[in-house]
Design an enzyme around this catalytic site. Structure first.
Site, mmCIF file in Angstrom:
data_model
loop_
_atom_site.group_PDB
_atom_site.id
_atom_site.type_symbol
_atom_site.label_atom_id
_atom_site.label_comp_id
_atom_site.label_asym_id
_atom_site.label_seq_id
_atom_site.Cartn_x
_atom_site.Cartn_y
_atom_site.Cartn_z
ATOM 1 N N VAL A 34 83.664 -109.304 47.508
ATOM 2 C CA VAL A 34 84.939 -109.493 46.815
ATOM 3 C C VAL A 34 86.032 -109.381 47.869
ATOM 4 O O VAL A 34 85.976 -108.502 48.753
ATOM 5 C CB VAL A 34 85.112 -108.422 45.712
ATOM 6 C CG1 VAL A 34 86.521 -108.466 45.114
ATOM 7 C CG2 VAL A 34 84.071 -108.623 44.612
ATOM 8 N N TYR B 255 75.221 -100.987 41.692
ATOM 9 C CA TYR B 255 73.877 -101.433 41.293
ATOM 10 C C TYR B 255 73.169 -100.354 40.461
ATOM 11 O O TYR B 255 72.495 -100.675 39.483
ATOM 12 C CB TYR B 255 73.047 -101.816 42.524
ATOM 13 C CG TYR B 255 73.653 -102.958 43.327
ATOM 14 C CD1 TYR B 255 74.213 -104.061 42.682
ATOM 15 C CD2 TYR B 255 73.692 -102.931 44.715
ATOM 16 C CE1 TYR B 255 74.793 -105.097 43.399
ATOM 17 C CE2 TYR B 255 74.274 -103.967 45.440
ATOM 18 C CZ TYR B 255 74.823 -105.038 44.775
ATOM 19 O OH TYR B 255 75.400 -106.065 45.481
HETATM 20 C C1 LIG Z 1 73.143 -107.623 47.029
HETATM 21 C C2 LIG Z 1 74.360 -107.593 47.915
HETATM 22 O O1 LIG Z 1 75.007 -108.578 48.109
HETATM 23 S S1 LIG Z 1 74.783 -106.100 48.654
HETATM 24 C C3 LIG Z 1 76.344 -106.357 49.437
HETATM 25 C C4 LIG Z 1 77.511 -105.909 48.619
HETATM 26 N N1 LIG Z 1 78.734 -106.333 49.253
HETATM 27 C C5 LIG Z 1 79.450 -105.581 50.094
HETATM 28 O O2 LIG Z 1 79.152 -104.444 50.373
HETATM 29 C C6 LIG Z 1 80.685 -106.256 50.696
HETATM 30 C C7 LIG Z 1 81.908 -105.363 50.694
HETATM 31 N N2 LIG Z 1 82.183 -104.790 49.356
HETATM 32 C C8 LIG Z 1 82.669 -105.551 48.359
HETATM 33 O O3 LIG Z 1 82.905 -106.746 48.473
HETATM 34 C C9 LIG Z 1 82.940 -104.842 47.043
HETATM 35 O O4 LIG Z 1 83.203 -103.483 47.304
HETATM 36 C C10 LIG Z 1 81.737 -104.924 46.041
HETATM 37 C C11 LIG Z 1 81.285 -106.377 45.877
HETATM 38 C C12 LIG Z 1 80.583 -104.086 46.504
HETATM 39 C C13 LIG Z 1 82.234 -104.389 44.690
HETATM 40 O O5 LIG Z 1 83.251 -105.247 44.206
HETATM 41 P P1 LIG Z 1 84.468 -104.690 43.319
HETATM 42 O O6 LIG Z 1 85.138 -105.846 42.712
HETATM 43 O O7 LIG Z 1 85.311 -103.772 44.119
HETATM 44 O O8 LIG Z 1 83.661 -103.825 42.243
HETATM 45 P P2 LIG Z 1 84.153 -103.416 40.780
HETATM 46 O O9 LIG Z 1 85.616 -103.179 40.767
HETATM 47 O O10 LIG Z 1 83.621 -104.402 39.814
HETATM 48 O O11 LIG Z 1 83.403 -102.022 40.607
HETATM 49 C C14 LIG Z 1 82.181 -101.920 39.910
HETATM 50 C C15 LIG Z 1 81.605 -100.537 40.147
HETATM 51 O O12 LIG Z 1 81.105 -100.443 41.496
HETATM 52 C C16 LIG Z 1 81.324 -99.102 41.984
HETATM 53 N N3 LIG Z 1 82.270 -99.134 43.106
HETATM 54 C C17 LIG Z 1 82.968 -100.210 43.532
HETATM 55 N N4 LIG Z 1 83.715 -99.886 44.608
HETATM 56 C C18 LIG Z 1 83.455 -98.581 44.859
HETATM 57 C C19 LIG Z 1 83.905 -97.691 45.855
HETATM 58 N N5 LIG Z 1 84.787 -98.056 46.800
HETATM 59 N N6 LIG Z 1 83.429 -96.417 45.849
HETATM 60 C C20 LIG Z 1 82.544 -96.031 44.910
HETATM 61 N N7 LIG Z 1 82.088 -96.833 43.917
HETATM 62 C C21 LIG Z 1 82.538 -98.104 43.905
HETATM 63 C C22 LIG Z 1 81.918 -98.316 40.836
HETATM 64 O O13 LIG Z 1 80.838 -97.776 40.074
HETATM 65 C C23 LIG Z 1 82.613 -99.429 40.063
HETATM 66 O O14 LIG Z 1 82.849 -99.143 38.714
HETATM 67 P P3 LIG Z 1 84.262 -98.397 38.340
HETATM 68 O O15 LIG Z 1 85.354 -99.115 39.048
HETATM 69 O O16 LIG Z 1 84.345 -98.539 36.848
HETATM 70 O O17 LIG Z 1 84.100 -96.982 38.831
#
Ligand SMILES: CC(=O)SCCNC(=O)CCNC(=O)[C@H](O)C(C)(C)COP(=O)(O)OP(=O)(O)OC[C@H]1O[C@@H](n2cnc3c(N)ncnc32)[C@H](O)[C@@H]1OP(=O)(O)O
Length: 331
Positions: free
Chosen positions: A233, A278
């Site tokens: 994201v 996850y």
């Molecule tokens: C299978 C794969 O592709 S693994 C690789 C995953 N991608 C990455 O790590 C790339 C960098 N990170 C990102 O792009 C983002 O942080 C993502 C894709 C992991 C999450 O996207 P977001 O849009 O921020 O997630 P979203 O807002 O939907 O949050 C969903 C849940 O994830 C968890 N979460 C998301 N960000 C965080 C954080 N910084 N710290 C702790 N928990 C988190 C929480 O449980 C959250 O639910 P909540 O907000 O109700 O507490």
């Protein structure tokens, strides 16, 4: 983003004069070439799709669109001609009828959700959206690998090669994009706004082994099972529900495209944000890289699995009541 997945799967062409030096490639721990797209040529009962032909204008018996027997129905012709418009900017030259129908389902797939800050629409990436997706993925990759910014052009080059190769795996694998339209009309990040909204995130899905990468990350997932990877994201738009909905959209599409209910993904041990997401979504760790992968200068990863519920006729709400950010308004 699943940096390790991408790093293992990036596959530059050796004949390209702008190919990065082998030193750069070894720095990034790239795999040898894979030839994922070759399956398209080896599958039985292929038809040649002529990019110039259409059901209405071409009597060519070579066109699979006409061979599908829909040339007399105007609505079907329109659908096929839309599909053909979509296809002709890609390289989907050899597809069976079954694959074309799957392609049509992918083209029609829309996952819409209302977020607190705007509305989100997730759909399949179109060929002309490769460059914006490359930018999003490359920036995330540089961030995940903690690389200096001057790596960005090199990473972008490699990500583009990778995305173009993965495009050839459609309909067995697909890249989804999520667009947000902001409630206040303004942009939440730096991306461009168009009528669909701002590009907020992306994810890749492989439905079964014909769409699988030749060089899968460890611990290896079963090739026959659906697999989710390369989710990211846009940084300024995180924590607004986009990642969660990319995951839910992936599961919904997998349920439509595959009978196999077990979905796998990898998550690096150091990545707590996606790991939390996850776990919360019902994925469990089934295997973890041994410490020896550190010798290959790779991060240790969890292999995670979720068994999707059997499809029901009832529309399933993702997180009813528990999270007002994730309200379903229809797929
Ligand atoms: C299978 C794969 O592709 S693994 C690789 C995953 N991608 C990455 O790590 C790339 C960098 N990170 C990102 O792009 C983002 O942080 C993502 C894709 C992991 C999450 O996207 P977001 O849009 O921020 O997630 P979203 O807002 O939907 O949050 C969903 C849940 O994830 C968890 N979460 C998301 N960000 C965080 C954080 N910084 N710290 C702790 N928990 C988190 C929480 O449980 C959250 O639910 P909540 O907000 O109700 O507490």
């Amino acid at each position: 983003m699943a940096a390790s997945t991408l790093s293992l799967a990036l596959t530059p062409s050796p004949s390209d004069p702008s190919l990065p030096s082998s030193r750069h490639r070894s720095l990034l721990f790239l795999s040898p070439l894979n030839h994922n797209h070759h399956f398209l040529l080896s599958h039985r009962s292929r038809f040649r799709l002529s990019p110039q032909s259409s059901c209405s204008s071409a009597s060519s018996s070579e066109s699979p669109l006409c061979l599908a027997g829909e040339s007399t129905s105007s609505s079907a012709s329109a659908a096929y001609s839309r599909l053909e418009d979509w296809l002709k900017t890609g390289n989907y030259n050899f597809l069976s009828n079954e694959e074309l129908l799957k392609l049509q389902s992918l083209q029609d797939f829309r996952y819409r959700r209302e977020l607190r800050t705007g509305s989100l629409c997730i759909r399949v990436m179109r060929p002309d959206e490769t460059d914006v997706t490359v930018k999003l993925l490359s920036e995330s990759f540089v961030e995940s690998m903690m690389l200096p910014d001057w790596y960005l052009p090199l990473i972008s080059y490699l990500v583009k090669q990778y995305l173009m190769e993965r495009r050839a795996a459609i309909p067995h694998a697909v890249t989804l994009l999520g667009f947000v339209k902001w409630k206040d009309g303004g942009s939440g990040g730096e991306g461009e706004d168009d009528e669909e909204g701002e590009l907020a995130g992306t994810v890749e899905i492989c439905f079964h082994k014909r769409g699988a990468n030749d060089s899968p990350p460890t611990p290896t997932a079963p090739k026959d099972s659906p697999y989710i990877c390369n989710m990211t994201v846009n940084k300024p738009l995180r924590r607004r529900g986009v990642g969660w909905n990319l995951l839910k959209a992936s599961e919904e599409l997998i349920s439509q495209m595959s009978f196999v209910r077990e979905v796998y993904l990898h998550c690096r041990m150091v990545d707590s944000a996606p790991f939390n997401m996850y776990m919360r979504a019902g994925y469990n760790v089934v295997k973890t890289d041994g410490i020896l992968v550190l010798l290959l200068l790779q991060s240790r990863k969890h292999l995670m699995l979720k068994k999707l519920p059997l499809p029901t006729n009832n529309v399933e709400l993702d997180m009813p009541g528990s999270d007002p950010e994730h309200v379903q308004v229809g797929a």
